[in-house]
Design a protein around this motif. Structure first.
Motif, short mmCIF file in Angstrom:
data_model
loop_
_atom_site.label_atom_id
_atom_site.label_comp_id
_atom_site.label_asym_id
_atom_site.label_seq_id
_atom_site.Cartn_x
_atom_site.Cartn_y
_atom_site.Cartn_z
N GLU A 123 0.70 -1.19 0.06
CA GLU A 123 0.07 -0.04 0.08
C GLU A 123 0.85 1.29 0.02
O GLU A 123 0.35 2.39 -0.36
CB GLU A 123 -0.99 0.02 1.31
N VAL A 124 2.21 1.13 0.32
CA VAL A 124 3.24 2.44 0.34
C VAL A 124 3.39 2.78 -1.07
O VAL A 124 3.90 1.83 -1.50
CB VAL A 124 4.12 2.22 1.41
N GLU A 125 3.33 3.86 -1.33
CA GLU A 125 3.99 4.57 -2.53
C GLU A 125 5.18 5.52 -2.21
O GLU A 125 5.05 6.49 -1.39
CB GLU A 125 2.79 5.06 -3.40
N MET A 126 6.16 5.57 -3.02
CA MET A 126 7.33 6.26 -2.87
C MET A 126 7.58 6.87 -4.26
O MET A 126 7.73 6.27 -5.33
CB MET A 126 8.36 5.50 -2.44
N PRO A 127 7.80 8.25 -4.49
CA PRO A 127 8.37 8.61 -5.81
C PRO A 127 9.80 8.73 -5.97
O PRO A 127 10.42 9.14 -4.76
CB PRO A 127 7.48 10.01 -5.85
N GLY A 128 10.32 8.67 -6.98
CA GLY A 128 11.65 8.89 -7.35
C GLY A 128 11.50 9.86 -8.44
O GLY A 128 10.75 9.94 -9.19
N THR A 129 12.63 10.84 -8.75
CA THR A 129 12.63 11.85 -9.57
C THR A 129 14.12 11.84 -10.25
O THR A 129 14.85 11.52 -9.61
CB THR A 129 12.26 13.18 -9.04
N ALA A 130 13.93 12.54 -11.30
CA ALA A 130 15.38 12.29 -12.25
C ALA A 130 15.28 13.80 -13.07
O ALA A 130 14.19 14.22 -13.50
CB ALA A 130 15.44 11.12 -13.04
#
Length: 107
Positions: free
Chosen positions: A27-34
């Motif tokens: 259920e956990v969501e983690m964003p990553g950016t570039a």
């Protein structure tokens, strides 16, 4: 024999807790950016890609939404292949030991 029974009970409790933790992680969501925020990828706690957001400035055409969907599909396809490969390699190590459904060896 009492100690063995107690150890089995503790192992079963630990397995239940691990299963609960795995369900919560899904259920956990983690964003990553570039690229200074031009690309954002969101994974769930199991490492499955849920979303991709691309800045339209990256494209000469306006079809960024289709590219986003294709990136998600490609990632999930590759992840499935990696998991299948890991299962084959684990089978080699365990000598083909068939574990009950849901039970995995720690690695």
């Amino acid at each position: 024999m009492k100690n063995i029974g107690q150890m089995m009970k503790q192992a079963q409790e630990m397995q239940t807790k691990l299963q609960e933790m795995q369900a919560k992680l899904a259920e956990v969501e983690m964003p990553g950016t570039a690229g200074g925020g031009m690309v954002t990828v969101t994974l769930n706690g199991k490492g499955e890609m849920k979303k991709v957001k691309l800045d339209p400035k990256l494209f000469t055409s306006a079809d960024a939404e289709m590219a986003e969907d294709l990136i998600v599909a490609a990632f999930n396809d590759a992840k499935g292949k990696v998991e299948a490969h890991m299962a084959q390699e684990m089978a080699k190590i365990t000598g083909g030991l068939n574990l009950p459904p849901g039970m995995k060896l720690p690695f």
